[in-house]
Design an enzyme around this catalytic site. Structure first.
Site, PDB file in Angstrom:
ATOM      1  N   ASP A  92       1.041  -1.037   0.043  1.00  0.00           N
ATOM      2  CA  ASP A  92      -0.073  -0.022  -0.028  1.00  0.00           C
ATOM      3  C   ASP A  92       0.932   1.293  -0.021  1.00  0.00           C
ATOM      4  O   ASP A  92       2.078   1.254   0.006  1.00  0.00           O
ATOM      5  CB  ASP A  92      -1.152  -0.163   1.251  1.00  0.00           C
ATOM      6  CG  ASP A  92      -0.182  -0.042   2.519  1.00  0.00           C
ATOM      7  OD1 ASP A  92       0.958   0.324   2.374  1.00  0.00           O
ATOM      8  OD2 ASP A  92      -1.102  -0.305   3.440  1.00  0.00           O
ATOM      9  N   ASP A 266      -7.831  -7.399   0.463  1.00  0.00           N
ATOM     10  CA  ASP A 266      -6.833  -7.562   1.549  1.00  0.00           C
ATOM     11  C   ASP A 266      -7.605  -7.116   2.831  1.00  0.00           C
ATOM     12  O   ASP A 266      -8.477  -5.988   2.830  1.00  0.00           O
ATOM     13  CB  ASP A 266      -5.787  -6.765   1.300  1.00  0.00           C
ATOM     14  CG  ASP A 266      -5.774  -5.237   1.807  1.00  0.00           C
ATOM     15  OD1 ASP A 266      -6.387  -4.342   1.188  1.00  0.00           O
ATOM     16  OD2 ASP A 266      -5.586  -5.048   2.996  1.00  0.00           O
TER      17      ASP A 266
END
Lengths: 378, 378
Positions: A92, A266
């Site tokens: 991320d 996720d």
């Protein structure tokens, strides 16, 4: 090195079955990515994670930039070598955790300055630095820096954050440059406002990304709001690129996301729930702390494909949870990650067969039925 | 069911190489028994424990009688089924932990009453009840209840505890009865006094046991006192029965114990040290918290037979320890238990070859040399 590519192999309603290819391996979609926050999927060896069926992991830029540090990971050979996971990793951008964990945050057009929640040290994250960090980590799929705000928020605030995220998307794309062996994903923002979401998607498409994430969901809104936003936004996204719903969720969020055309997910939930004594199976969620399991010799689910669901009794799992033994966290993390993969594997097969709606219905019906009845005397 | 038996296959000086046979499998000696306190060797799956080379585990009667309870374990099929460990298990009598952990202890000729350190509930442990609990757990090797006192202690106190332990030995033997598929071990007490130890051994021999433990050591005394007591007492023990040094120890304690004719050891140290960031290898003990490992890409020991010593960098292990990740405890517990088994396996081979003194000298020399020098720049 294999260039990143995505191919959609089957469509069933709005649900999609596809495959990403990249040097470190293929990624079957719909895919659930276990979260390896600081370079480890908590309480799991990397090969145990792989054995659950995971094709790809997620690493957290915010945590890794603070400890051990991106330059250090790079000097040690990158995140894959560091944690001994040879398959793809998505990282991320760090933005979400800066907003939720860091102290003394200051957001400007340039980026965000903050102090570490660990030792108070000062750091800066800009779109350019985020790309640099993710490249140092040797990530396979890189996320643009965005600003993620909670829901509900004022429309003005959602618009401001969405437009800032779009400008950061352009800067991220420029900083990423030409790296065909990696992918760069843009992130759709705009809160729960269809018009803002649509403008965000249009802006990202005109910049051009390898994949499109839906951010700013699972931030406090009811599930129906999340599903509405997904249904509204997916028609605005390119069909030939993967779609990633960030930070989601519980099994029923995942199933609903798959039905609405999401390819990637996720969430820390399966491993965190495992450390807190909760097991996900086809029976739904089972709280092993509950005294009803104390004398129960039955396994969690004797028909599960996962050996850990068959070999240990509920009584033993209850005991491990009650005594706070590490093995309890190990087993339940494995069981939950396995179930999430099982759910995705089942969805892939159903989409291939054109039976996704039956699969979803049967899965939800089994969840609704709940756990096995208690054994007699309990 | 195989009756319990012990055969001594090689002697080198006073060191012994042997084998125990029992229904659930053979136990090669010298043997180190990992401790599975409450039905789990902490942070390890049972098959991972077996893969380190362990033939037998130890279970703690005190912990298991409190949680989940001996009758409950029996109803669930016994401790082997409960924890999914099919090989032999030795259980202690519970006496040592009652003395070190329980509250409001009251010792009488009959036994000991105490309150649980967990919930304050009242319990009683007598020689007969200890045998009953260990039988309910379905233990393969059962220990008599004894009274273990700290060192140093007054001679009078050592004598009193030794004589009480002898009377309890007889009651344990009577309670055990005829169970040839299990073994019952007596425990030599007597503190650091040779005459008391000798009387204890003689008393136990006249009762007759399947094996003889040396208790009351590693209770505060220097290593040289422990080694002296061992050297003095082993000539008084039958040569054709296994000898077990209880609760010992660090690798150099084990090596010294093997040299002095001890066949079995147990200790929580390897797993506890692992949870605290310490790794045992042929280089001695390595503190992975130390900053010297922070940028070190080298594995712990590239020549180790244990894959975990080769696959993860010191930098990664340092990171896991610093971030208090469960995987750090998992890996280091595995590494330490592997090293303890490696030490025993090496000793067995050396005794077979008649080279035990060379083996011990080379092992100690490598420990004394210490860890690899730091990498440059650290």
């Amino acid at each position: 090195m294999t260039d990143f590519s995505f191919s959609l192999t089957h469509i069933d309603g709005t649900a999609r079955r596809g495959r990403m290819d990249i040097s470190r391996g293929e990624i079957n979609t719909p895919a659930f990515m276990p979260v390896g926050t600081v370079g480890t999927v908590k309480a799991m060896y990397p090969e145990q994670v792989r054995d659950t069926g995971a094709d790809i992991l997620l690493g957290n830029t915010y945590h890794l930039m603070l400890r051990p540090g991106a330059e250090r990971v790079a000097a040690l050979g990158g995140l894959h070598v560091f944690m001994d996971w040879a398959r793809p990793i998505l990282t991320d951008s760090g933005g979400f955790q800066v907003m939720s964990l860091a102290k003394l945050r200051k957001l400007t057009e340039k980026g965000v300055t903050f102090r570490s929640h660990i030792d108070g040290s000062a750091h800066e994250l800009t779109p350019e630095r985020s790309i640099e960090i993710q490249t140092l980590l040797d990530s396979d799929i890189i996320m643009q820096l965005d600003e993620c705000i909670p829901l509900p928020s004022e429309r003005k605030e959602m618009e401001r954050a969405m437009e800032l995220s779009l400008r950061w998307a352009q800067r991220s794309k420029d900083a990423f440059g030409h790296q065909p062996h990696r992918a760069l994903f843009g992130i759709v923002q705009g809160g729960d406002d269809p018009e803002l979401r649509s403008r965000s998607a249009a802006g990202l498409k005109s910049i051009g990304f390898d994949g499109y994430a839906v951010g700013g969901l699972a931030v406090g809104e009811p599930q129906e709001v999340m599903f509405r936003v997904l249904s509204e936004i997916t028609p605005d996204l390119p069909t030939d690129k993967p779609r990633y719903l960030m930070g989601v969720g519980k099994p029923d969020d995942i199933l609903g996301g798959i039905e609405r055309g999401i390819d990637m997910f996720d969430c820390v939930h399966p491993t965190r729930a495992g450390r807190h004594g909760h097991a996900y199976t086809r029976f739904g969620v089972i709280n092993l702390k509950n005294a009803r399991h104390r004398d129960d010799p039955r396994p969690l689910d004797e028909a599960s494909p996962n050996p850990n669901c068959r070999r240990f009794s509920r009584a033993y799992l209850h005991h491990l949870v009650r005594t706070e033994e590490i093995l309890g966290a190990m087993i339940l993390s494995q069981i939950n990650l396995s179930y999430y993969q099982e759910l995705c594997i089942g969805a892939r097969a159903a989409i291939e067969a054109g039976t996704m709606s039956d699969y979803a219905q049967a899965t939800r019906a089994r969840w609704a039925q709940g756990d096995l009845p208690p054994i007699e005397g309990n």
